[in-house]
Design a protein around this motif. Structure first.
Motif, mmCIF file in Angstrom:
data_model
loop_
_atom_site.group_PDB
_atom_site.id
_atom_site.type_symbol
_atom_site.label_atom_id
_atom_site.label_comp_id
_atom_site.label_asym_id
_atom_site.label_seq_id
_atom_site.Cartn_x
_atom_site.Cartn_y
_atom_site.Cartn_z
ATOM 1 N N SER A 39 -46.934 7.094 4.332
ATOM 2 C CA SER A 39 -46.149 8.321 4.236
ATOM 3 C C SER A 39 -45.030 8.139 3.237
ATOM 4 O O SER A 39 -44.551 7.014 3.018
ATOM 5 N N LEU A 40 -44.611 9.241 2.640
ATOM 6 C CA LEU A 40 -43.528 9.186 1.665
ATOM 7 C C LEU A 40 -42.198 8.835 2.321
ATOM 8 O O LEU A 40 -41.338 8.211 1.691
ATOM 9 N N SER A 41 -42.019 9.228 3.585
ATOM 10 C CA SER A 41 -40.764 8.907 4.272
ATOM 11 C C SER A 41 -40.628 7.400 4.475
ATOM 12 O O SER A 41 -39.547 6.832 4.298
ATOM 13 N N LEU A 43 -42.066 5.102 2.608
ATOM 14 C CA LEU A 43 -41.853 4.534 1.278
ATOM 15 C C LEU A 43 -40.419 4.755 0.813
ATOM 16 O O LEU A 43 -39.848 3.917 0.112
ATOM 17 N N ALA A 44 -39.832 5.891 1.203
ATOM 18 C CA ALA A 44 -38.428 6.124 0.882
ATOM 19 C C ALA A 44 -37.535 5.117 1.605
ATOM 20 O O ALA A 44 -36.547 4.623 1.040
ATOM 21 N N MET A 89 -50.599 14.165 -2.090
ATOM 22 C CA MET A 89 -49.852 13.290 -1.196
ATOM 23 C C MET A 89 -50.371 11.855 -1.275
ATOM 24 O O MET A 89 -49.590 10.894 -1.399
ATOM 25 N N ALA A 92 -49.370 10.329 -4.624
ATOM 26 C CA ALA A 92 -47.961 9.954 -4.680
ATOM 27 C C ALA A 92 -47.703 8.677 -3.880
ATOM 28 O O ALA A 92 -46.925 7.809 -4.302
ATOM 29 N N VAL A 93 -48.350 8.536 -2.737
ATOM 30 C CA VAL A 93 -48.165 7.346 -1.910
ATOM 31 C C VAL A 93 -48.666 6.103 -2.635
ATOM 32 O O VAL A 93 -47.986 5.069 -2.674
ATOM 33 N N ALA A 96 -46.322 5.319 -5.651
ATOM 34 C CA ALA A 96 -45.030 4.803 -5.190
ATOM 35 C C ALA A 96 -45.177 3.391 -4.622
ATOM 36 O O ALA A 96 -44.313 2.537 -4.826
ATOM 37 N N ARG A 97 -46.279 3.136 -3.954
ATOM 38 C CA ARG A 97 -46.517 1.806 -3.394
ATOM 39 C C ARG A 97 -46.609 0.756 -4.508
ATOM 40 O O ARG A 97 -46.013 -0.326 -4.409
#
Length: 245
Positions: A39-41, A43-44, A89, A92-93, A96-97
């Motif tokens: 999830s992006l959260s 990763l944030a 989604m 992006a994950v 970002a990873r």
């Protein structure tokens, strides 16, 4: 990843003088956490944890961002490919990873010398030497790979400047045009890296690398209780990141 003392002059020192094995173990824990989350959260949260480490170690954001330049092309490709096949989604994950993994590796390189990391890896892998693993050769190869991360960024800057002087454009043409322009840098980039590798191999051969089987080191540091505390706290934070929904 620091001691409880809050003096600005002591915090960076405590981060940088941690045992190399602790730094490597925390990077491994951070990497596992990155591949565990989806999830992006989460990763944030991982990005926030990395930002805290950078702030405490006084690692410059500009240096890390520049050092990760070669990974941006890969991340962009993964973003587009996964967005088309699995949705934006997922794309992006994945992107970002990859970026966080590269940035985390660059932070490790910034907080430790290549010699320190090589010695730490040798100590971690020493038990495997009893079953025939060439520990010194493996750790030397890994330390060289770590050293080549910033060298790859430097080589990319040089190749980009050479291409720009010949009229290549890296600013216009939209996203597709920029990806195509940067894709054209890959061949000269790898040629330059192979040239560096040949020079390194010649230098190691001239210094009779491998003539002796007994490893030597000038690193006299030992694993301290504070290192163990930092290791446990760091792993706990990585687990907390992995559990973020």
């Amino acid at each position: 990843m620091v001691s409880l003392r809050t003096s600005p002059s002591r915090i960076p020192r405590s981060v940088r003088t941690l045992d190399g094995r602790v730094k490597i173990a925390l990077l491994m824990a951070f990497s596992v956490a990155l591949f565990w989350v989806h999830s992006l959260s989460a990763l944030a949260a991982a990005a926030a944890l990395l930002a805290v480490v950078m702030a405490l170690g006084r690692v410059r954001w500009v240096a890390v961002l520049k050092g990760g330049a070669p990974a941006y092309v890969i991340a962009a490709f993964l973003l587009v490919y996964n967005s088309v096949s699995l949705g934006w989604m997922a794309g992006a994950v994945v992107a970002a990873r990859v970026l966080l993994l590269v940035w985390g590796s660059l932070v490790l390189v910034s907080l430790a010398t290549a010699t320190e990391l090589s010695e730490a890896l040798r100590r971690l892998l020493t038990p495997l030497g009893r079953v025939g693993l060439p520990v010194r050769d493996v750790t030397t190869a890994l330390s060289i790979a770590l050293r080549f991360i910033p060298l790859t960024a430097e080589e990319l800057v040089g190749v980009r400047a050479a291409q720009a002087s010949r009229g290549a454009s890296f600013q216009g043409g939209g996203l597709r045009g920029r990806l195509a322009a940067y894709g054209g840098l890959m061949v000269p980039l790898f040629v330059g890296l192979f040239r560096r590798a040949d020079r390194l191999a010649a230098a190691m051969d001239a210094r009779c690398f491998g003539a002796s089987t007994e490893p030597t080191t000038l690193d006299g540091r030992r694993f301290r209780r504070s290192d163990g505390v930092v290791l446990l706290v760091g792993i706990a934070l990585c687990v907390a990141v992995a559990l973020v929904p």
